[in-house]
Design an enzyme around this catalytic site. Structure first.
Site, mmCIF file in Angstrom:
data_model
loop_
_atom_site.group_PDB
_atom_site.id
_atom_site.type_symbol
_atom_site.label_atom_id
_atom_site.label_comp_id
_atom_site.label_asym_id
_atom_site.label_seq_id
_atom_site.Cartn_x
_atom_site.Cartn_y
_atom_site.Cartn_z
ATOM 1 N N ASP A 177 0.852 -1.179 0.000
ATOM 2 C CA ASP A 177 0.000 0.000 0.000
ATOM 3 C C ASP A 177 0.891 1.233 0.000
ATOM 4 O O ASP A 177 2.098 1.137 0.272
ATOM 5 C CB ASP A 177 -0.911 -0.027 1.237
ATOM 6 C CG ASP A 177 -1.832 1.170 1.303
ATOM 7 O OD1 ASP A 177 -2.332 1.599 0.243
ATOM 8 O OD2 ASP A 177 -2.039 1.704 2.404
ATOM 9 N N ASP A 201 -1.519 -1.053 5.902
ATOM 10 C CA ASP A 201 -1.798 -0.558 7.249
ATOM 11 C C ASP A 201 -3.263 -0.259 7.491
ATOM 12 O O ASP A 201 -3.638 0.082 8.611
ATOM 13 C CB ASP A 201 -0.990 0.716 7.517
ATOM 14 C CG ASP A 201 -1.456 1.870 6.648
ATOM 15 O OD1 ASP A 201 -1.829 1.620 5.484
ATOM 16 O OD2 ASP A 201 -1.462 3.015 7.120
ATOM 17 N N THR A 237 -0.265 4.985 1.179
ATOM 18 C CA THR A 237 -0.511 5.899 2.284
ATOM 19 C C THR A 237 -0.427 5.169 3.609
ATOM 20 O O THR A 237 -1.117 4.185 3.837
ATOM 21 C CB THR A 237 -1.888 6.567 2.135
ATOM 22 O OG1 THR A 237 -1.974 7.193 0.856
ATOM 23 C CG2 THR A 237 -2.094 7.599 3.227
ATOM 24 N N ASN A 293 -8.513 -1.261 4.091
ATOM 25 C CA ASN A 293 -8.588 -1.475 2.651
ATOM 26 C C ASN A 293 -7.499 -2.410 2.144
ATOM 27 O O ASN A 293 -7.517 -2.813 0.983
ATOM 28 C CB ASN A 293 -8.506 -0.141 1.911
ATOM 29 C CG ASN A 293 -7.245 0.627 2.244
ATOM 30 O OD1 ASN A 293 -6.716 0.534 3.349
ATOM 31 N ND2 ASN A 293 -6.744 1.401 1.304
ATOM 32 N N ARG A 340 6.329 17.405 -4.380
ATOM 33 C CA ARG A 340 5.035 17.639 -5.032
ATOM 34 C C ARG A 340 4.940 19.130 -5.322
ATOM 35 O O ARG A 340 4.934 19.956 -4.417
ATOM 36 C CB ARG A 340 3.905 17.174 -4.110
ATOM 37 C CG ARG A 340 4.041 15.731 -3.706
ATOM 38 C CD ARG A 340 3.176 15.363 -2.534
ATOM 39 N NE ARG A 340 1.767 15.294 -2.876
ATOM 40 C CZ ARG A 340 0.943 14.386 -2.381
ATOM 41 N NH1 ARG A 340 1.384 13.476 -1.551
ATOM 42 N NH2 ARG A 340 -0.317 14.375 -2.711
#
Length: 1231
Positions: free
Chosen positions: A395, A790, A397, A793, A593
């Site tokens: 994953d 974590d 995030t 999902n 970013r």
């Protein structure tokens, strides 16, 4: 119905009195009907209760169910069958206790382990199921802070307009705040009396796993009201900044969307377990063959020789002929020779795995002091599988990133600002101190460039206007908490930018639906908010139109640089080029970013004319979104560029280094995330999965299954061509729709293309689609997979993979509860795999090889003896020796080797990741190694039997008495066997500890102690012939073992010398600095990435907040503290890894200059008359980039969230591909 009340604590709802298990559903639910305050109506549907059950047993079912599961093991069933045979007197020549004692021991140990595991599951279930909530006939009243335990329809809340603020980290891993709102008709139901009279009925879709969709209708007071996902509070969400709310339970327990996405718990077995099952069947076949051979021999002997003894040695009843005697002999030999697969093998395997699990739990280097969390092996059956992982599915995030943004750098009017915290080893730059002149500054904000603060203080107009944009153009809410200004941002990007403006003197203080109040350098300024041009995924920008106190109207815009640069005035060409250089060379190269800022002055006439068109589009009943987008596009033109920002999405500590090391270990890393395309690409660059020598990224569109298939095949051909011809200098755009790619008829093309690449990033995937990708690789690649995440999902992916790892972070414990291993930082994964996993695999392989060797050496002596005892199923050894051999004499030494053995220290395992590859290739224990061990065991048995037999058959004592008695032969052979296998394990042991010495030599001592205690009065070892026998036997048995030992020792020594010579110029991974670069002409350039600049704008942002602000519905909020995290972990040593990997390449690494470009443009007129001051410059992070080998390819697949697998798409699928085929072949693919 159960009613419970507990003031100021968490609460949960119980709504059904029917026992219901979701797996046993006897009807297909087409729609869900729930009526408030009507228990009888709801109970007739027999919906699932809210009870969650993850345990497997209870007091009544434990014994039968556990025994049933254990006897599904081939070995356990096999030994039960042998035990039954041993109870037949005519067959067995061994006592029943030789089998039943170890069998009961194995079953008991396994049962205790399973009961302990299930006890903790019961404990966890009880903790969840006994949370309390105030229930009013099916309507639940919840209080902050509360974790929702069912899927609720929001009826009302304590916030204005019945808004409800939640955190969905358990569902999607995002920690930013989201908003839900009830229907206006139910917003006044907060009073318990009103709730008691509420009798609305909800008709909605049946339970499903779609987290972002809900379709239903509320029928109340002869009216019907549509329901959407914005009205739902899902299980696992956390109530934030809302004092209380009321909801109607729609889905409970296993019907909730969270549990629907969890998937079924699968019984996981290692590849070694599966191989052992196969080998046990082979051994059983070998055992049957030996039994048949000996039975035939018995039949021949009984017919030809045994018939001569019938007069004084008749057959025992019911034997009446030689064929029946052979039949009984067959089963007798099956019992005697069963020790080729002793049951102690499985006991030893469980003990070794338990020891390995404790080593993981006790590893202090995997302990996180910040969260006070240690690593935990939640299963004891998969440790050796950790040493064979080929694919990691991660994953993003919360796993790779902290989801915390920091303002690091900026470019204003052509000048770049921002320095690193550390300029060199001796001088450390201190962060700027804003508190001396700005009492509203955030003390946790760090910036290191004094020149930006000076520019603010001297009043440079462009700098002032730059921070004015950041303080006005956003959707952040503010509040005072204990006299401290706290921001509540809908995305962490906006929070970082507004906080930066705050520290540099432009403080956002408050807002109303029509105004925004700021403090600009200590002076309060209130702007009239005329319009908010909201963000969405297509626009990739947002704007605000404000009027300053002097009456001037200005539009401020921030967004993706590639989008915003197209809308600038032509006079900005020079400034745009300078800013682009900053974005491409400095910011994008550091994985930051980026975001561009611009403004446009509007006259009163322009504003009035546009506002009229805006109001018309806003009130449109059809195509409202398209009309608004066209109006927005009209006003966002001819803007003036101010500069750009660079925000760092802080990675977890050590993520780039971990990914680099795992890549060198030939482990493929795929990132599966539900985030947007830009987010995933940025993180891919930040953690060095993607590098900047991937130049241009192209976008193409795919619409049909056939076009996607053709494009996949076309791209695969180009990828293969790039391996053959590395001088091809073309860019290959490829179109892939992952929704189609996961279909059965196209998954092979998708998998083949993806596996040709070095790294894969799948975006916008649902939890179940993550599991589908993992299952696809498991099914077709036959490789060991590991999934790490974590959030809730990630549960389905974790359960599907061979090994599931949960990160115990801030996103909850759902992933941890479903995982096989857990720890708090992604960086611990390299130690889990390269140290613990590799050692566990090595130890288990050595253990199995030795175990099969010693047991074949022990058992095959019975086979040879059968030819000399008339095939009578007589045993060589006495029954006590047979019982104690695997339990006492040889058990502890092999356990010590299986638990403590090492080939290299842990530091070398991390410095040389290539040592991990033998486990991936399954080189240490496979069918070939098994047959080698068997052959060695058979050879040892031949020597152990025939040499004593040859010597003792003609040996005599000093007094002339023959030595050829059965007991002397048995003790001699047994003694030789114990000594030989003890010396063998001493040769096999690579890492000696005091425990190894004690167990090996102690086992020998124990044997001789028992031997002399039982036979000292009957056996004399003074015979010269017997002494010669033992010496000769030992030497002959150990010759191949000594040869093998010396060969391996010399090979290892030569390898060490070679490595030492190779290390001199380049150093080891993570230590010295290598001198070799990549091939000449393949500069690590960050050039040519113009079209792929990574804009960080509002990656976690949601459309609609602008409209919510201007409506005034969210003007009262509670507080939400912003977390602060440590500065980005240094990854400068990755350059060493890169040089290490390219040590044999020629040429030097060429990197483009990254110096700051400064240029002057026309001064921007200030909108406000106030002056400016203050700032902190972000930490420049010019880290060396890890490049892949020439045949490495990186692939990124991104799926749009609106489609499920198998559904048709009428929209556009964007797929970005990059393929560079000069010195480094790289490819990025997403859709």
């Amino acid at each position: 119905m159960v009613y419970r009340w507990h003031q100021n604590y968490f609460y949960i709802l119980y709504i059904s009195v029917h026992f219901y298990i979701s797996e046993f559903v006897f009807f297909t639910e087409e729609e869900r009907r729930v009526r408030a305050n009507d228990r009888e109506y709801n109970e007739k549907f027999q919906y699932a209760s809210n009870c969650i059950m993850t345990s497997k047993y209870n007091i009544i079912t434990f014994l039968p169910v556990n025994l049933f599961e254990q006897f599904q093991e081939v070995a356990n069933t096999y030994f039960l069958f042998l035990l039954i045979l041993q109870l037949i007197p005519q067959i067995s020549s061994l006592s029943w206790f030789t089998t039943i004692v170890p069998l009961v021991l194995v079953l008991s140990i396994t049962a205790v382990k399973d009961a302990t595991d299930d006890y903790f599951r019961h404990k966890s279930d009880n903790q969840v199921n006994n949370r309390q909530s105030q229930v009013l006939i099916g309507v639940t009243l919840l209080y902050t802070v509360y974790v929702f335990q069912a899927d609720l329809l929001l009826l009302s809340s304590s916030e204005p307009h019945s808004l409800c603020y939640i955190e969905t980290a358990e569902l999607d891993g995002e920690t930013n705040m989201k908003v839900r709102q009830s229907l206006s008709v139910t917003s006044e139901l907060g009073d318990p009396n009103n709730l008691a009279q509420f009798d609305g009925e909800v008709v909605c879709e049946p339970p499903n796993n779609k987290l972002d969709r809900f379709c239903g209708t509320l029928y109340w007071k002869d009216c019907k009201y549509p329901l959407s996902n914005q009205n739902m509070l899902l299980r696992g969400c956390v109530l934030r900044n809302t004092e209380s709310c009321c909801g109607l339970v729609i889905f409970a327990g296993p019907d909730t969307k969270l549990m629907q996405n969890s998937g079924r718990t699968k019984f996981k077995r290692t590849s070694i377990d599966r191989l052992m099952n196969t080998l046990v069947l082979w051994i059983f076949g070998f055992l049957v063959c030996m039994g048949v051979i000996l039975a035939i021999g018995n039949a021949v002997w009984e017919k030809e020789v045994g018939a001569l003894f019938q007069s004084f040695l008749p057959w025992d009843p019911p034997v009446d002929n030689f064929l029946f005697s052979a039949f009984l002999s067959f089963w007798s030999y099956v019992i005697i020779l069963n020790t080729v697969v002793p049951i102690s093998l499985y006991v030893s395997v469980e003990v070794i795995r338990l020891g390995h699990s404790y080593f993981i739990n006790w590893d202090r280097r995997m302990f996180c002091s910040r969260s006070n969390t240690a690593a935990e092996a939640r299963t004891t059956t998969l440790n050796e599988e950790l040493g064979q992982v080929e694919y990691i599915f991660s994953d993003k995030t919360g796993t790779l990133t902290q989801n915390i943004m920091t303002f690091n750098k900026c470019s204003i009017n052509g000048r770049a600002y921002g320095k690193k915290a550390l300029t060199d080893k001796t001088h450390q730059v201190q962060p700027l101190d804003f508190s001396a002149w700005n009492p509203l500054a955030d003390r946790d904000f760090c910036f290191y460039d004094q020149s930006l603060l000076e520019a603010v203080m001297v009043g440079e107009p462009a700098v002032h206007e730059f921070f004015r944009v950041l303080s006005l153009c956003h959707t952040v809410m503010s509040e005072e908490k204990r006299e401290v200004l706290v921001y509540k941002a809908q995305s962490p990007d906006e929070g970082a930018l507004v906080t930066a403006a705050r520290n540099f003197g432009f403080v956002f203080r408050s807002r109303t639906p029509g105004t925004v109040t700021t403090h600009e350098l200590g002076k309060a300024v209130t702007y009239t908010l005329l319009a908010i041009l909201d963000f969405n995924n297509i626009r990739k920008r947002m704007s605000v139109i404000v009027r300053n106190p002097e009456g001037r109207i200005r539009l401020y815009c921030k967004g993706a640089d590639t989008v915003l640069f197209e809308r600038l005035h032509s006079c900005n060409h020079e400034l745009m080029n300078i800013t682009s250089d900053h974005l491409n060379v400095s910011y994008a190269g550091d994985g930051l970013r980026t975001l561009a800022l611009a403004y446009r002055d509007l006259s009163e006439e322009q504003w009035e004319a546009w506002a009229e068109r805006f109001r018309g589009a806003d009130k449109a009943t059809d195509c409202r979104d398209d009309r608004l987008a066209a109006v927005y596009e009209e006003i966002e033109q001819d803007m003036m560029l101010l500069g750009a920002t660079a925000v760092e999405d802080k990675l977890q500590d050590g993520v780039p280094e971990t990914i680099a090391i795992l890549s060198l270990a030939n482990i493929k890393i795929w990132v599966l995330t539900g985030d947007k395309q830009e987010t995933a690409v940025n993180i891919g660059y930040s953690c060095k999965m993607l590098t900047d020598d991937m130049t241009e990224i192209f976008i193409v569109n795919g619409h049909t299954v056939q076009s996607v298939r053709e494009e996949l095949r076309y791209n695969l051909r180009l990828v293969k061509a790039s391996f053959l011809n590395r001088d091809i200098k073309k860019y290959f755009p490829v179109s892939v729709d992952q929704a189609h790619a996961l279909e059965a008829d196209m998954e092979r093309e998708f998998l083949e293309t993806a596996c040709a690449c070095r790294a894969v990033i799948c975006c916008r995937v649902t939890p179940l689609q993550k599991a589908l990708v993992v299952e696809l690789v498991k099914r077709h690649k036959k490789a060991v997979t590991l999934a790490i995440g974590d959030g809730a999902n990630d549960v389905s992916m974790i359960k599907t993979a061979h090994i599931g790892v949960g990160i115990s972070g801030q996103e909850g414990i759902q992933a941890v509860l479903a995982s096989d291993y857990s720890f708090s930082q992604f960086r611990f994964l390299q130690r889990l795999l390269l140290v613990h996993g590799r050692w566990s695999y090595l130890r288990m392989c050595r253990f199995l090889c030795y175990f099969f060797y010693k047991n074949f050496a022990f058992t095959m002596v019975h086979f040879w003896f059968g030819f000399f005892c008339g095939f009578s199923a007589q045993t060589v050894y006495d029954q006590y020796f047979i019982t104690l051999y695997n339990i006492v004499y040889t058990s502890l030494p092999v356990l010590a080797m299986g638990i403590f053995d090492q080939d290299v220290p842990e530091q070398r395992s991390l410095e040389y990741p290539k040592l991990y590859e033998p486990g991936q290739l399954n080189l240490l224990f496979n069918k070939r190694e098994f047959f080698i061990c068997i052959a060695q065991g058979i050879y040892t048995s031949v020597v152990l039997f025939f040499i004593p037999y040859g010597v003792l058959s003609h040996a005599t004592q000093s007094n002339g008495v023959p030595l050829a008695d059965y007991q002397t032969f048995a003790v001699t052979t047994a003694t030789a066997l114990v000594i030989v296998v003890s010396v063998q394990i001493a040769l096999d042991t690579g890492y000696w500890t005091a425990i190894n010495h004690f167990f090996i030599w102690g086992s020998l001592g124990t044997y001789f102690t028992i031997l002399f205690a039982m036979h000292s009065s009957h056996i004399s070892f003074t015979s010269v012939s017997l002494t010669h026998l033992l010496v000769s036997g030992y030497l002959l048995t150990l010759i191949p073992n000594l040869y093998y030992f010396l060969t391996v020792f010399l090979q290892v020594r030569n390898t060490q010398l070679v490595l030492q010579k190779k290390r001199k110029p380049g150093g080891r991974v993570g230590r010295g600095v290598g001198s070799a670069g990549v091939a000449s002409g393949s500069a690590l350039g960050r050039l040519g990435r113009g079209g792929s600049r990574r804009s960080g704008y509002a990656f976690a942002h949601q459309e609609g907040f602008g409209e919510l602000i201007t409506s005034g519905k969210n003007m009262r909020l509670s507080s939400m503290a912003l977390a602060t995290f440590a500065s980005r972990h240094s990854s400068s040593w990755i350059d060493t890894l890169r040089r290490k990997k390219h040590a044999n390449s020629t040429g030097a690494q060429n990197t483009p200059p990254t110096g700051e470009d400064s240029a002057a443009s026309s001064q921007t007129p200030p909108l406000s008359t106030s002056s400016s001051a203050a700032g902190k410059a972000g930490q420049a992070c010019n880290e060396p980039v890890l490049t892949h080998s020439p045949d490495d390819i990186a692939l990124s697949v991104i799926r749009c969230p609106e489609r499920e697998v198998g559904e048709c798409s009428t929209g556009t699928v964007q797929v970005n591909i990059h393929l560079k085929t000069s010195s480094s072949t790289n490819c990025i693919l997403w859709g």
